[in-house]
Design a protein around this motif. Sequence first.
Motif, PDB file in Angstrom:
ATOM      1  N   PHE A 386       0.996  -1.067   0.001  1.00 17.04           N
ATOM      2  CA  PHE A 386       0.037   0.034  -0.082  1.00 17.04           C
ATOM      3  C   PHE A 386       0.788   1.104   0.056  1.00 17.04           C
ATOM      4  CE2 PHE A 386      -2.169   3.361   2.246  1.00 17.04           C
ATOM      5  CZ  PHE A 386      -3.540   3.385   1.408  1.00 17.04           C
ATOM      6  N   GLN A 387       0.792   2.257  -1.122  1.00 16.53           N
ATOM      7  CA  GLN A 387       1.328   3.543  -0.920  1.00 16.53           C
ATOM      8  C   GLN A 387       0.591   4.542  -1.145  1.00 16.53           C
ATOM      9  OE1 GLN A 387       5.433   4.023  -2.970  1.00 16.53           O
ATOM     10  NE2 GLN A 387       3.910   4.984  -4.515  1.00 16.53           N
ATOM     11  N   ASP A 388       0.834   5.782  -0.293  1.00 12.82           N
ATOM     12  CA  ASP A 388      -0.240   7.060  -0.578  1.00 12.82           C
ATOM     13  C   ASP A 388       0.780   8.108  -0.704  1.00 12.82           C
ATOM     14  OD1 ASP A 388      -2.137   8.795  -0.493  1.00 12.82           O
ATOM     15  OD2 ASP A 388      -2.627   8.693   1.670  1.00 12.82           O
ATOM     16  N   GLU A 389       0.485   8.741  -1.854  1.00 13.57           N
ATOM     17  CA  GLU A 389       1.293  10.061  -2.187  1.00 13.57           C
ATOM     18  C   GLU A 389       0.371  11.085  -1.731  1.00 13.57           C
ATOM     19  OE1 GLU A 389       2.647  10.527  -6.247  1.00 13.57           O
ATOM     20  OE2 GLU A 389       3.528   8.257  -6.322  1.00 13.57           O
ATOM     21  N   ILE A 390       0.807  11.741  -0.791  1.00 13.65           N
ATOM     22  CA  ILE A 390       0.187  12.979  -0.082  1.00 13.65           C
ATOM     23  C   ILE A 390       0.564  14.255  -0.484  1.00 13.65           C
ATOM     24  CG2 ILE A 390      -0.781  13.908   1.949  1.00 13.65           C
ATOM     25  CD1 ILE A 390       0.108  11.135   3.268  1.00 13.65           C
ATOM     26  N   SER A 391      -0.488  15.051  -1.223  1.00 15.80           N
ATOM     27  CA  SER A 391       0.265  16.428  -1.631  1.00 15.80           C
ATOM     28  C   SER A 391      -0.106  17.427  -0.628  1.00 15.80           C
ATOM     29  CB  SER A 391      -0.766  16.888  -2.863  1.00 15.80           C
ATOM     30  OG  SER A 391      -0.255  18.245  -3.176  1.00 15.80           O
ATOM     31  N   ILE A 392       0.926  17.697   0.301  1.00 15.61           N
ATOM     32  CA  ILE A 392       0.826  18.672   1.189  1.00 15.61           C
ATOM     33  C   ILE A 392       0.525  20.294   0.901  1.00 15.61           C
ATOM     34  CG2 ILE A 392       2.108  19.648   3.539  1.00 15.61           C
ATOM     35  CD1 ILE A 392       3.694  16.901   3.531  1.00 15.61           C
ATOM     36  N   VAL A 393       1.559  20.470   0.026  1.00 13.74           N
ATOM     37  CA  VAL A 393       1.519  21.806  -0.914  1.00 13.74           C
ATOM     38  C   VAL A 393       1.251  21.420  -2.186  1.00 13.74           C
ATOM     39  CG1 VAL A 393       2.387  24.135  -1.231  1.00 13.74           C
ATOM     40  CG2 VAL A 393       2.846  23.000   0.981  1.00 13.74           C
ATOM     41  N   PRO A 394       0.290  21.712  -2.810  1.00 13.61           N
ATOM     42  CA  PRO A 394       0.069  21.261  -4.481  1.00 13.61           C
ATOM     43  C   PRO A 394       1.118  21.758  -5.267  1.00 13.61           C
ATOM     44  CG  PRO A 394      -2.062  22.147  -3.611  1.00 13.61           C
ATOM     45  CD  PRO A 394      -0.987  22.458  -2.474  1.00 13.61           C
ATOM     46  N   ASP A 395       1.605  20.889  -5.905  1.00 14.35           N
ATOM     47  CA  ASP A 395       2.861  20.959  -6.888  1.00 14.35           C
ATOM     48  C   ASP A 395       4.125  21.448  -6.222  1.00 14.35           C
ATOM     49  OD1 ASP A 395       1.096  20.582  -9.043  1.00 14.35           O
ATOM     50  OD2 ASP A 395       0.288  22.347  -9.196  1.00 14.35           O
ATOM     51  N   ARG A 396       4.226  21.535  -4.825  1.00 15.83           N
ATOM     52  CA  ARG A 396       5.543  21.706  -4.227  1.00 15.83           C
ATOM     53  C   ARG A 396       5.912  21.157  -3.250  1.00 15.83           C
ATOM     54  NH1 ARG A 396       5.592  24.670  -7.677  1.00 15.83           N
ATOM     55  NH2 ARG A 396       5.361  26.994  -7.908  1.00 15.83           N
ATOM     56  N   LEU A 397       5.005  20.468  -2.408  1.00 17.94           N
ATOM     57  CA  LEU A 397       5.434  19.525  -1.355  1.00 17.94           C
ATOM     58  C   LEU A 397       4.584  18.141  -1.292  1.00 17.94           C
ATOM     59  CD1 LEU A 397       7.542  19.228   1.003  1.00 17.94           C
ATOM     60  CD2 LEU A 397       5.945  20.310   2.513  1.00 17.94           C
ATOM     61  N   ARG A 398       5.402  16.843  -1.353  1.00 11.84           N
ATOM     62  CA  ARG A 398       4.777  15.714  -1.383  1.00 11.84           C
ATOM     63  C   ARG A 398       5.368  14.754  -0.538  1.00 11.84           C
ATOM     64  NH1 ARG A 398       5.624  14.691  -6.504  1.00 11.84           N
ATOM     65  NH2 ARG A 398       6.654  12.519  -6.086  1.00 11.84           N
ATOM     66  N   LEU A 399       4.688  14.210   0.102  1.00 13.67           N
ATOM     67  CA  LEU A 399       4.910  13.041   1.067  1.00 13.67           C
ATOM     68  C   LEU A 399       4.440  11.807   0.681  1.00 13.67           C
ATOM     69  CD1 LEU A 399       6.318  12.058   3.751  1.00 13.67           C
ATOM     70  CD2 LEU A 399       3.810  12.392   4.851  1.00 13.67           C
ATOM     71  N   THR A 400       5.229  10.690   0.547  1.00 10.44           N
ATOM     72  CA  THR A 400       4.913   9.462   0.137  1.00 10.44           C
ATOM     73  C   THR A 400       5.213   8.395   1.380  1.00 10.44           C
ATOM     74  OG1 THR A 400       5.328  10.072  -2.066  1.00 10.44           O
ATOM     75  CG2 THR A 400       5.139   7.510  -1.627  1.00 10.44           C
ATOM     76  N   LEU A 401       4.205   7.788   1.698  1.00 13.71           N
ATOM     77  CA  LEU A 401       4.139   6.534   2.603  1.00 13.71           C
ATOM     78  C   LEU A 401       3.937   5.605   2.108  1.00 13.71           C
ATOM     79  CD1 LEU A 401       2.489   8.648   5.725  1.00 13.71           C
ATOM     80  CD2 LEU A 401       5.051   8.294   5.258  1.00 13.71           C
TER      81      LEU A 401
END
Length: 681
Positions: A386-401
């Motif tokens: 399972f993987q979730d790409e989380i857009s914290i700041v759109p088009d700027r900061l992304r966290l992938t867990l």
Amino acid sequence: MQLPSKNSVGRRRILQILRIVLCGLLFGLLATRVWGQSKRTDLADASLESLMNMRVTSASKSPERFAQVAAAMYVITQDDIRRSNATSIAELLRMVPGLDVAHIDASTWAISSRGFNDRFANKMLVLIDGRVVYTPTFSGVFWDVQDVLLEDVSRIEVIRGPGATLWGANGMNGVINIITKGAKETQGGLIAAGAGNEEHVSTSVRYGAKTKNGAYRIFAKYFDRQPFDTATGTAAPDGWHILRGGFRSDWDLSPRDTLTLQGDIYGGHAVQIVPRLESITPLVSTTSAFRAELSGDDLLTRWHREFSPRSDITLQAYYDQYERLNVLGDHRRTGDVDFQHHLIASTRNEITWGVGLRYTADHSDGSLTVSLVPSRSHNLRYSAFFQDEISIVPDRLRLTLGMRYEDDNYTGPEVFPDARLIWTPTKRRALWMAISRPVRTPARTDLGLRVTAAGFPGPGGLPTLVVIQGNPEIGDEYALSYQLGYRAQFGERVSVDLTGFHTLYSGLRGVVPGAPYFDPIPVPHLVFPQVFQNSLWGTTDGTEAASTWQVMRLWKISGAYTWLRMDIHGGVPSAQGADIAAVAGTSPSQQFNLRSYLNLPHDLEFDTFVYFVGKLPAFGVPPYTRLDARIAWHPNESSELSLVGQNLLDARHDEFGSVSQGLQATQVKRSIFAKFMWRFH
């Protein structure tokens, strides 16, 4: 007469390399200024912007821009392949920063990422169109049979560092994903033929056509490669040849559904120099040339359905079997089924999840020298990720867990977590970091190998053998990896990719002396066992850098540099220093390559490649520098005639040690070969 010192020889070699590089740069500068107009506009003047915007899939199992990948990734494109000096997948990988590629003999390579190199580098996972070619017999890859028609390869995506969360156990230090073109991209015919002093004969034929709802291609490929040299300069008996054929078909079942069916079959042989125990009484050990018969086939199907632009699924299944009739006699069958769902759940969450099942069975013939206990085995592995790409700041900061779960017969359940953060202040800048915990599971050889390493008369003339033994109780190897990377494009001409890493390893496989014992079979003899155990631990640190400079419209220069430090220790008091040195000293601490691609007038191409590889302390292999060059002429858009020279600085040189996994190393020779390629409709 006084002989020159090693330092003076080294200085002269460095000056020689610098002169070659400078001459190439000056020639390129002169050529592009004098002959600035050329009809050919492929690799040498492809924009860096298009390369940075390339869509890749290996880092997240879904398409994303290369510039925004939160991983140490390098992509070998089809243009890189066409203009390289390589005739095999293994040779292509030399250009990748962080990879160590070395010839052991004419048909065998040692290829690894971030250290731990050997014939079976057990921390590197390799896939061809989603089919895993990493063998669980030895925990590694048989590079001599991993071959496809190079003209049909779309790209090779290489992840240095952990990739186990998405791709499975054993992707501890890297993943190599070889992706071929769709059948629609290979229409018409292709004929290629080459010959040289090493590449004795090489020929390929491919034909593709369209059908009502899809397209297909079929191909055949044959090569016969000459042997390398021994240290004395005589020809070694390690030549090899393989005949391969295959097909691929892609079908549009509906506007939402596509189906792929592809397969390969091959057969051939490779002659290798191996140590052999001929008898125990009397003790007779020899090193002889052994003809290994190689054969195999595979069949893969993939169904993809797109429910909407926000949701799609993929179901893939394949069957793979091979036979290697050598000293061991390895036979293996593998069946694999994978399901994956990609879902854009919201404006901030992009989820990918999947489940898989893999069954593999093997048996070995064995010999006095090497055998597996038991001779037959099977393993069933379940997996889910399972993987979730989380857009914290759109088009700027992304966290992938991400997290992966696997369970098999050998070691039981394991979990591989992974976290990645990427900041992209602009479309041309990216700063990323990652923390991963990958795992390597034991191979059949880790559990049940028996190799007679040496023999001598013992007390009273009793035959005495030194035997390397597997351990049924051996466990997994673990790593905790920290990575930091920066990727940027400066203007329209320069791109840079930098990565630093620090990895902690525990439970690494080592060899520990066991208690001597008496064995009455097949005749009475004494055994001094050397047993596999999770006896080593340590760290690796390193940096990897890659850069491309578009000097002018028709001239491009690419380069890469790798620095690696390994600090390995014994985790138990009985771990041997030689064992530690064998693990830590099989990879160079420094590597460097520089590649120049130049388009000339009259439809000519001139490309040069320089590779420097540092010493291998474990084998006493000195550093070497390799120079390759290629010149090609395109009389028209459908044909190409090229001349390639490899290893032009030396008559021959060592690249790896002897003996590696039962093979005696031979020396790579200078070679020249010519190739003709014609496409038709």
